[in-house]
Write a protein that holds these residues in place. Structure first.
Motif, short mmCIF file in Angstrom:
data_model
loop_
_atom_site.label_atom_id
_atom_site.label_comp_id
_atom_site.label_asym_id
_atom_site.label_seq_id
_atom_site.Cartn_x
_atom_site.Cartn_y
_atom_site.Cartn_z
N SER A 1 0.83 -1.21 0.00
CA SER A 1 0.00 0.00 0.00
C SER A 1 0.86 1.26 0.00
CB SER A 1 -0.95 0.00 1.19
OG SER A 1 -0.28 0.28 2.41
N LEU A 2 2.05 1.21 0.64
CA LEU A 2 2.94 2.36 0.64
C LEU A 2 3.51 2.62 -0.76
CD1 LEU A 2 4.96 1.83 3.95
CD2 LEU A 2 2.90 3.18 3.59
N TYR A 3 3.80 1.56 -1.51
CA TYR A 3 4.28 1.74 -2.88
C TYR A 3 3.24 2.52 -3.67
CZ TYR A 3 8.21 -1.61 -2.62
OH TYR A 3 9.39 -2.24 -2.34
N HIS A 4 1.98 2.12 -3.53
CA HIS A 4 0.90 2.77 -4.27
C HIS A 4 0.62 4.17 -3.72
CE1 HIS A 4 -0.62 -1.51 -5.39
NE2 HIS A 4 0.35 -1.12 -6.18
N ASP A 5 0.63 4.33 -2.39
CA ASP A 5 0.39 5.64 -1.77
C ASP A 5 1.39 6.67 -2.27
OD1 ASP A 5 -1.70 4.73 -0.28
OD2 ASP A 5 -0.65 4.71 1.64
N ASP A 6 2.67 6.27 -2.30
CA ASP A 6 3.70 7.24 -2.65
C ASP A 6 3.59 7.68 -4.10
OD1 ASP A 6 4.68 7.20 -0.10
OD2 ASP A 6 6.32 5.81 -0.51
N VAL A 7 3.09 6.80 -4.98
CA VAL A 7 2.83 7.21 -6.35
C VAL A 7 1.71 8.25 -6.38
CG1 VAL A 7 1.95 6.45 -8.60
CG2 VAL A 7 3.67 5.09 -7.40
N MET A 8 0.64 7.97 -5.64
CA MET A 8 -0.50 8.89 -5.63
C MET A 8 -0.14 10.23 -5.02
SD MET A 8 -3.57 6.28 -4.57
CE MET A 8 -4.80 7.58 -4.61
N ASP A 9 0.68 10.21 -3.96
CA ASP A 9 1.02 11.44 -3.25
C ASP A 9 2.23 12.16 -3.83
OD1 ASP A 9 -1.02 10.78 -1.54
OD2 ASP A 9 0.29 9.96 0.02
N GLY A 10 2.96 11.48 -4.72
CA GLY A 10 4.17 12.08 -5.26
C GLY A 10 5.28 12.20 -4.22
N ALA A 11 5.28 11.30 -3.23
CA ALA A 11 6.25 11.39 -2.13
C ALA A 11 7.65 11.04 -2.64
CB ALA A 11 5.85 10.43 -1.01
N ALA A 12 8.61 11.84 -2.22
CA ALA A 12 9.99 11.62 -2.66
C ALA A 12 10.74 10.63 -1.77
CB ALA A 12 10.74 12.94 -2.69
N LEU B 1 -8.56 -1.64 1.21
CA LEU B 1 -7.49 -0.66 1.00
C LEU B 1 -7.67 0.07 -0.33
CD1 LEU B 1 -4.37 -2.66 2.23
CD2 LEU B 1 -5.15 -0.49 3.17
N VAL B 2 -7.97 -0.69 -1.38
CA VAL B 2 -8.14 -0.09 -2.70
C VAL B 2 -9.34 0.85 -2.71
CG1 VAL B 2 -8.66 -0.57 -5.11
CG2 VAL B 2 -7.01 -2.00 -3.89
N VAL B 3 -10.45 0.40 -2.14
CA VAL B 3 -11.66 1.24 -2.11
C VAL B 3 -11.40 2.51 -1.31
CG1 VAL B 3 -14.04 1.38 -1.31
CG2 VAL B 3 -13.25 -0.67 -2.48
N GLY B 4 -10.69 2.39 -0.18
CA GLY B 4 -10.38 3.56 0.62
C GLY B 4 -9.56 4.57 -0.16
N VAL C 1 -13.00 6.76 4.36
CA VAL C 1 -11.66 6.66 3.80
C VAL C 1 -10.70 6.08 4.83
CG1 VAL C 1 -9.68 8.00 2.98
CG2 VAL C 1 -11.97 8.51 2.11
N ALA C 2 -10.78 6.59 6.06
CA ALA C 2 -9.89 6.10 7.13
C ALA C 2 -10.12 4.61 7.39
CB ALA C 2 -10.11 6.90 8.40
N ALA C 3 -11.37 4.19 7.33
CA ALA C 3 -11.68 2.77 7.55
C ALA C 3 -11.04 1.89 6.49
CB ALA C 3 -13.20 2.57 7.56
N GLY C 4 -11.03 2.37 5.24
CA GLY C 4 -10.44 1.59 4.18
C GLY C 4 -8.93 1.67 4.15
N LYS C 5 -8.39 2.88 4.27
CA LYS C 5 -6.95 3.07 4.12
C LYS C 5 -6.15 2.45 5.26
CE LYS C 5 -4.93 6.79 3.10
NZ LYS C 5 -4.45 8.19 3.14
N THR C 6 -6.68 2.54 6.47
CA THR C 6 -5.87 2.18 7.64
C THR C 6 -6.53 1.12 8.51
OG1 THR C 6 -5.01 4.44 7.66
CG2 THR C 6 -4.66 3.13 9.64
N ALA C 7 -7.80 1.34 8.86
CA ALA C 7 -8.46 0.45 9.81
C ALA C 7 -8.59 -0.97 9.27
CB ALA C 7 -9.84 1.00 10.18
#
Length: 215
Positions: free
Chosen positions: A72-83, A133-136, A157-163
């Motif tokens: 999920s972090l791999y995908h999150d960082d793409v979405m957020d543009g995290a360096a 996770l994907v739906v969140g 969103v919080a329920a899907g992403k984290t909970a």
């Protein structure tokens, strides 16, 4: 639990680097090597304390939870543009967005393979958590719908992403340790609530940054 966490870390490292091509293994193992809090494996081991914590598959389940989290972090960082992530360059910053997405997909597939070795209950919990996770993430990307309460949307969103993953972690630990079914269900619900609280705390930290991170 300290000893079990060490064993779970060995499972995690072996699984994250399990690709036959060493170039792929370097990508998929990048964030596993970088470390992290390992909170989700710890929750798996905590859930197992309500049954037999040394039962077969408990430490493997802990590795599964962290593999899904790292994916999920791999995908999150793409979405957020995290360096960066965990003090190292993010996967997409080092290998590119397409490679990062595929690396996250590979880690999800590896987690599914490990879950299949543990049985149908683990498969179900893993698949359910991955889907949530994907739906969140999609709900966060889309934002509140027309007329939708933004606070309600935030909690969904919080329920899907984290909970979702917190609930899976406590639940799969209890199930693998053969804890009574009502206990496993209660632990999963506890994980759900802890996960939402964790996301709120994380977002508050982001809002206190100068300048605030775009949530």
């Amino acid at each position: 639990m300290r000893e079990s966490l060490i064993r779970a870390e060995k499972w995690l490292q072996a699984s994250a680097h399990d690709a036959l091509d060493p170039r792929v293994a370097a990508l998929t193992g990048h964030l596993a090597d970088a470390g992290g809090k390992r909170l989700r494996p710890l929750l798996v081991l905590l859930g197992a304390e309500f049954g037999d914590p040394w039962a077969h598959g408990v430490t493997q389940a802990a590795a599964i939870a962290e593999l899904v989290h790292i994916a999920s972090l791999y995908h999150d960082d793409v979405m957020d543009g995290a360096a960066t992530r965990h003090g190292v360059p993010s996967v997409h910053a080092r290998w590119g967005e397409r490679a990062a997405v595929l690396g996250g997909d590979w880690l999800l597939a590896r987690a599914a393979q490990l879950a299949a070795e543990l049985g149908s209950a683990a498969v179900h919990l893993n698949a359910q958590a991955a889907g949530r996770l994907v739906v969140g993430q999609l709900r966060e990307l889309a934002g509140p719908g027309p007329g939708e309460d933004p606070v309600t949307h935030y909690f969904q969103v919080a329920a899907g992403k984290t909970a979702a993953l917190f609930a899976m972690s406590l639940g799969i630990g209890a199930i693998q340790a053969a804890a009574p079914a009502p206990v496993a269900a209660a632990l999963a619900e506890c994980g759900e609530q802890i996960g939402i609280a964790f996301q709120i705390a994380d977002d508050l930290l982001d809002l206190n940054l100068d300048p605030p991170r775009d949530l």
